[in-house]
Motif scaffolding. Structure first.
Motif, short mmCIF file in Angstrom:
data_model
loop_
_atom_site.label_atom_id
_atom_site.label_comp_id
_atom_site.label_asym_id
_atom_site.label_seq_id
_atom_site.Cartn_x
_atom_site.Cartn_y
_atom_site.Cartn_z
N VAL A 91 0.86 -1.20 0.00
CA VAL A 91 0.00 0.00 0.00
C VAL A 91 0.89 1.24 0.00
CG1 VAL A 91 -2.01 -1.01 1.16
CG2 VAL A 91 -0.12 -0.10 2.52
N ASN A 92 0.29 2.38 -0.37
CA ASN A 92 1.04 3.63 -0.39
C ASN A 92 1.19 4.20 1.02
OD1 ASN A 92 1.41 3.79 -3.22
ND2 ASN A 92 -0.69 4.52 -3.46
N LEU A 93 2.27 4.92 1.25
CA LEU A 93 2.44 5.69 2.47
C LEU A 93 1.79 7.05 2.21
CD1 LEU A 93 3.61 6.07 5.30
CD2 LEU A 93 5.77 6.77 4.24
N PRO A 128 -16.77 4.98 6.71
CA PRO A 128 -16.37 3.78 7.45
C PRO A 128 -15.41 4.12 8.58
CG PRO A 128 -15.20 3.90 5.36
CD PRO A 128 -16.20 5.03 5.36
N VAL A 129 -15.23 3.17 9.49
CA VAL A 129 -14.51 3.44 10.74
C VAL A 129 -13.25 2.59 10.86
CG1 VAL A 129 -14.71 3.47 13.26
CG2 VAL A 129 -16.72 3.96 11.85
N ILE A 130 -12.14 3.25 11.22
CA ILE A 130 -10.91 2.54 11.59
C ILE A 130 -10.97 2.29 13.09
CG2 ILE A 130 -8.39 2.65 11.64
CD1 ILE A 130 -8.50 4.65 9.37
N PHE A 149 1.64 2.75 11.02
CA PHE A 149 1.43 3.38 9.71
C PHE A 149 0.92 2.33 8.72
CE2 PHE A 149 4.12 6.58 11.62
CZ PHE A 149 3.70 7.76 11.04
N ARG A 150 1.57 1.17 8.71
CA ARG A 150 1.14 0.10 7.81
C ARG A 150 -0.30 -0.30 8.09
NH1 ARG A 150 0.24 -4.96 8.75
NH2 ARG A 150 1.23 -4.83 10.81
N GLY A 151 -0.63 -0.51 9.36
CA GLY A 151 -1.97 -0.94 9.71
C GLY A 151 -3.04 0.06 9.29
N ILE A 152 -2.77 1.34 9.50
CA ILE A 152 -3.74 2.37 9.12
C ILE A 152 -3.92 2.43 7.60
CG2 ILE A 152 -4.17 4.87 9.07
CD1 ILE A 152 -2.83 5.00 11.84
N GLU A 153 -2.80 2.43 6.86
CA GLU A 153 -2.88 2.52 5.40
C GLU A 153 -3.58 1.29 4.82
OE1 GLU A 153 -2.46 5.01 3.67
OE2 GLU A 153 -1.15 6.34 4.76
N GLN A 154 -3.32 0.11 5.36
CA GLN A 154 -3.97 -1.10 4.86
C GLN A 154 -5.46 -1.09 5.17
OE1 GLN A 154 -1.59 -4.30 6.54
NE2 GLN A 154 -0.27 -4.38 4.74
N THR A 163 -11.72 0.40 -0.88
CA THR A 163 -12.06 -0.56 -1.94
C THR A 163 -13.48 -1.06 -1.77
OG1 THR A 163 -9.75 -1.27 -2.13
CG2 THR A 163 -11.44 -2.77 -2.98
N ARG A 164 -13.88 -1.34 -0.54
CA ARG A 164 -15.22 -1.84 -0.29
C ARG A 164 -16.29 -0.77 -0.54
NH1 ARG A 164 -15.71 -6.55 2.34
NH2 ARG A 164 -17.50 -5.93 3.62
N VAL A 165 -15.96 0.49 -0.28
CA VAL A 165 -16.89 1.58 -0.59
C VAL A 165 -17.10 1.69 -2.09
CG1 VAL A 165 -17.15 4.10 -0.64
CG2 VAL A 165 -16.52 2.95 1.49
N HIS A 166 -16.00 1.64 -2.85
CA HIS A 166 -16.09 1.86 -4.29
C HIS A 166 -16.71 0.68 -5.04
CE1 HIS A 166 -13.26 5.20 -3.45
NE2 HIS A 166 -13.86 5.74 -4.49
#
Length: 408
Positions: free
Chosen positions: A222-224, A274-276, A284-289, A296-299
Motif C-alpha cells: 500500500v502507499n504511504l 467507514p470506521v478505523i 502506519f502500515r496498519g492504518i494505510e492497509q 475498496t469496499r466503498v467503491h
C-alpha cells in the motif's frame, strides 16, 4: 417450484428499506448468484442476488419501501430459459423492421417520441428540421439545434419573444441520501457548532514520503499516504484533549477511552464514513492497509453497515476535490470533525526568511456544548505540531525508530 426472495436485514436496528433499482424485468430468466436488485437502507446500499435459476416475477416496484422479511420477488424454477428462442424471434423481427425501414422510411422525416413532443410544444414545422438520425429520422438533438440556431438568427433589437427549450429531470432522493440529509440538518440545528482554523507546513511529511514511499509500498503493498500521518496526529491530539473524543447522551457526557476514527470516503453511492477501529493500536502500515480495504469496499459497493457504525471522531479530506477551505459538518453523535484541504505552495516566513512551502489549511468543527475554544484550538495546534515535526512526535528521533514505526 416457487422460490421467494425476501428482504434481508441490513443491520440490527434497521426494519425498513427502499428498492432503489431493479436490474431485471418481469419474466426475465435469472441465474443463481445473479444480481437482480439493489436496496437502500438508512446507512448503506445492498445487492440482492437470485437464489435459484428460473423465471422471475417482481412483487414490489422501484422506489417502494418494504419491511425486512417482505417478499421482493418470486422465482419459478420449473420454467426453462427461453432467452435464445426469444433472441431468434427478435433477430428475425429486427431484420424485417430494417427491411421495411429501408424501403419505406428512406428520405422520410420521422420524428422520435422526444422530438415529436418538442415539435408540438414549440409549434415547429417538421419540414424546417433537418433530421440526422437513421434514414433521416428527426432526433431530440436536431430540435434543440434548430431552436438554438433560430435564437441566434434573431437580432438583439428584435421585439420577438424567444422561448428556449430548457429541460429538467426530477428523481426521488434515495433512502441513503434522505437519511444523510436528516443527520446533517440535525447536526446544524441541534449542536452549538463552531469552527476553528489553522495552517500546517507539509514539508517534513513530504520529505519522509519521498524517502520511504517506494520501499514502504514494496514491503506492505500500500502507499504511504497523508491519512496515516493525520490519523496518528489526531489520536495523539485526542489523548491530550479527551473532550474532543466525547459525545452528549441525554444529560451526560460520554468520554471514550478508545479511538475509532471515521474516514469520509466518496463512492458511487455518495459519501460513506467507514470506521478505523482502535486506531491507537495501529501502525502506519496498519492504518494505510485498513484505509485501502475500506476504500475498496466503498467503491465496489460491498461496505457493510457494521463497518460504518460507531466512530468517535471523523476526518474528511476535501482537498482531493480541490477545496482550499471549508467548515465541515459534525457527524452526529460525535462532537468534532477535522477537515483537510488542498496543499498549495505558499510563501511563508521561516527563521526570518521567506520560503516557499507546501501549506494545507485545516479546519476543526466542534460542538461548543462540551468543547471549549481553548480545547479546540489546542487540539488543532497539536495536530499541526505532529505534522510539522512527525519524526519527533510520531516516529521517534532516530533512523532506527523511523524504520521501526514504518515496519521496514
Amino acid at each position: 417450484m416457487i422460490i421467494q426472495v425476501k428482504v434481508p436485514s441490513p443491520g440490527e436496528s434497521i426494519t425498513e428499506v427502499e428498492v432503489s433499482t431493479w436490474l431485471v424485468k418481469n419474466g426475465d430468466y435469472v441465474s443463481t448468484g445473479q444480481i437482480i436488485a439493489e436496496i437502500d437502507s438508512d446507512k448503506a446500499t445492498l445487492e440482492i442476488s437470485a437464489e435459484e435459476n428460473g423465471i422471475i416475477t417482481l412483487m414490489v416496484k422501484k422506489g417502494e419501501r418494504v419491511r425486512v422479511g417482505d417478499v421482493l420477488c418470486i422465482i419459478d424454477t420449473s420454467k426453462r430459459n427461453t432467452k435464445k428462442h426469444q433472441e431468434k424471434i427478435i433477430d428475425v423481427q429486427g431484420k424485417q423492421k430494417n427491411n421495411i425501414e429501408e424501403v419505406f422510411s428512406r428520405d422520410l422525416k420521422i420524428p422520435s417520441p422526444a422530438s415529436k413532443k418538442i415539435l408540438q410544444e414549440k409549434n415547429i414545422s417538421i419540414e424546417s428540421i433537418q433530421g440526422t438520425g437513421k434514414h433521416g429520422r428527426i432526433t431530440k438533438k436536431d430540435c434543440i439545434f434548430y431552436l438554438e440556431k433560430e435564437k441566434n438568427e434573431i437580432s438583439f433589437d428584435s421585439n420577438i419573444p424567444v422561448t428556449m427549450y430548457r429541460p429538467e429531470t426530477r428523481s426521488p432522493l434515495s433512502s441513503l441520501r434522505r437519511k444523510l440529509s436528516e443527520r446533517l440538518v440535525y447536526a446544524k440545528n441541534q449542536m452549538a457548532s463552531l469552527t476553528t482554523f489553522n495552517e500546517v507546513d507539509m514539508l517534513e511529511v513530504f520529505l519522509i514520503r519521498k524517502k520511504y514511499k517506494d520501499i514502504f509500498r514494496k514491503k506492505h503493498g500500500v502507499n504511504l499516504g497523508f491519512m496515516s500521518f493525520f490519523t496518528m496526529s489526531c489520536v495523539r491530539a485526542l489523548q491530550l484533549y479527551p473532550d474532543v473524543n466525547a459525545m452528549i447522551s441525554g444529560e451526560e457526557k460520554v468520554n471514550f477511552e478508545y479511538y475509532d476514527i471515521s474516514i469520509a470516503i466518496s463512492g458511487p453511492k455518495g459519501l460513506m464514513v467507514p470506521v478505523i477501529r482502535n486506531a491507537e493500536h495501529l501502525s502506519f502500515r496498519g492504518i494505510e492497509q485498513e484505509i485501502n480495504k475500506l476504500s475498496t469496499r466503498v467503491h465496489n459497493g460491498t461496505i457493510s453497515v457494521d463497518e460504518m457504525t460507531g466512530g468517535t471522531f471523523t476526518i474528511t479530506n476535501g482537498g482531493i476535490f480541490g477545496s482550499m477551505l471549508s467548515t465541515p459538518i459534525i457527524n452526529p453523535p460525535q462532537s468534532a470533525i477535522l477537515g483537510m484541504h488542498k496543499i498549495i505552495e505558499r510563501p511563508i516566513v521561516v527563521n526570518g526568511s521567506i520560503e516557499i512551502r507546501p501549506i494545507m489549511y485545516l479546519a476543526l468543527s466542534y460542538d461548543h456544548r462540551i468543547i471549549d475554544g481553548k480545547e479546540s484550538v489546542g487540539f488543532l495546534v497539536s495536530v499541526k505540531e505532529s505534522i510539522e515535526n512527525p519524526i519527533k512526535f510520531l516516529m521517534g528521533e532516530s533512523e532506527e525508530n523511523i524504520s521501526k514505526k514504518l515496519e521496514l
